[in-house]
Scaffold this active site. Structure first.
Site, short mmCIF file in Angstrom:
data_model
loop_
_atom_site.label_atom_id
_atom_site.label_comp_id
_atom_site.label_asym_id
_atom_site.label_seq_id
_atom_site.Cartn_x
_atom_site.Cartn_y
_atom_site.Cartn_z
CG ASP A 88 -9.32 -11.38 1.54
OD1 ASP A 88 -9.10 -10.75 0.50
OD2 ASP A 88 -10.14 -12.31 1.62
CD GLU A 92 -8.92 1.22 6.12
OE1 GLU A 92 -8.77 2.43 6.33
OE2 GLU A 92 -9.34 0.77 5.04
NE ARG A 147 -10.55 -9.85 5.32
CZ ARG A 147 -10.30 -8.56 5.10
NH1 ARG A 147 -11.18 -7.81 4.46
NH2 ARG A 147 -9.18 -8.02 5.52
NE ARG A 206 -17.31 -8.85 2.76
CZ ARG A 206 -16.08 -8.93 2.27
NH1 ARG A 206 -15.08 -8.39 2.93
NH2 ARG A 206 -15.85 -9.56 1.14
CG HIS A 248 -14.97 -2.28 2.91
ND1 HIS A 248 -13.81 -2.94 2.56
CD2 HIS A 248 -15.63 -3.10 3.77
CE1 HIS A 248 -13.78 -4.11 3.17
NE2 HIS A 248 -14.86 -4.23 3.91
CB CYS A 276 -7.33 -1.87 2.03
SG CYS A 276 -8.76 -1.37 1.11
#
Length: 258
Positions: free
Chosen positions: A62, A67, A87, A133, A163, A248
């Protein structure tokens, strides 16, 4: 003059393994995704942005969604602690990149989690999505980093999308836009404009009324064009399969001075 720099990061060869949470997994064409990324980066450059390529993170599927790894306010960089543990290795290269640009660097620490995609800045107001998240400790640490600099931090719920900025972004005049079925509480925003497509709720402000938008939102592009803005459309279809959007794929640094 204020700088117009944008951090970008080349897609990992493992992009197709990227996380999906709110949509069904589709097959991702990694070669096509690379071409789409190159066209996205070229669109930024064409409209006056100097792109800064963060070191590749090939083992992080990812990592192209740069961002999520850092939140900027003026010349201060807050290195995030992504909510998905897989991540967290993405942040090291981004930290190095912003330090080289002369930013003051801060960090989100355990138990906080914060994804940059959950942070929407409208002037000095920072909306932060509290959802899958980003947790309460992450919100508190963002407040601690940026409120002393004059920011006003407003936490908002996120439950329908990955998000906050998967649901809403803002136009140059501060009007927040989003596709109503994906927005938890539109009334939280002083000015809200509903748009007809989910991907139409995602814009990157290029300057001068120009809006970088996904080609998958033609009706919204027409609406915003009628309001006097200039949509700049890019095809990011392979990234949309991974819940990605135009915001993103870069981090815009507007507060640095050359």
């Amino acid at each position: 003059m204020p700088s117009q720099k944008a951090l970008v990061r080349r897609p990992s060869p493992r992009l197709a393994e990227g996380l999906v949470t709110h949509i069904e997994r589709e097959q991702v064409d990694v070669e096509l995704a690379l071409r789409q990324w190159e066209e996205y980066v070229e669109a930024l450059r064409t409209h006056g942005w100097e792109t800064v390529e963060v070191e590749e993170a090939d083992d992080c599927p990812d990592s192209v969604f740069v961002e999520d790894t850092v939140v900027m306010f003026r010349n201060v960089a807050l290195i995030t602690r992504p909510g998905a543990e897989s991540r967290r290795a993405e942040t090291a290269g981004v930290e190095e990149a912003v330090a080289r640009l002369g930013c003051s660097v801060n960090w989100v620490w355990e138990p906080g989690t914060l994804d940059g995609g959950d942070v929407l800045k409208v002037g000095d107001t920072i909306y932060v999505g509290r959802g899958g998240r980003t947790n309460a400790a992450g919100v508190q640490q963002l407040r601690a980093a940026f409120e002393p600099l004059g920011a006003r931090v407003v936490a908002v719920p996120v439950s329908k999308v990955l998000h906050l900025k998967s649901a809403v972004t803002a136009l140059p005049d501060g009007t927040v836009i989003g596709h109503i079925p994906k927005v938890d509480t539109p009334s939280l925003y002083p000015r809200f404009l509903p748009v007809p497509e989910e991907s139409g709720g995602h814009v990157v402000l290029l300057g001068g009324g120009k809006l970088l938008m996904a080609a998958s939102a033609p009706k919204t592009a027409e609406l915003l064009g009628d309001l006097g803005f200039e949509p700049v459309l890019v095809d990011i279809g392979e990234f949309e399969k991974l819940e990605g959007c135009v915001t993103c794929l870069s981090v815009r640094l507007r507060g640095l001075y050359a």
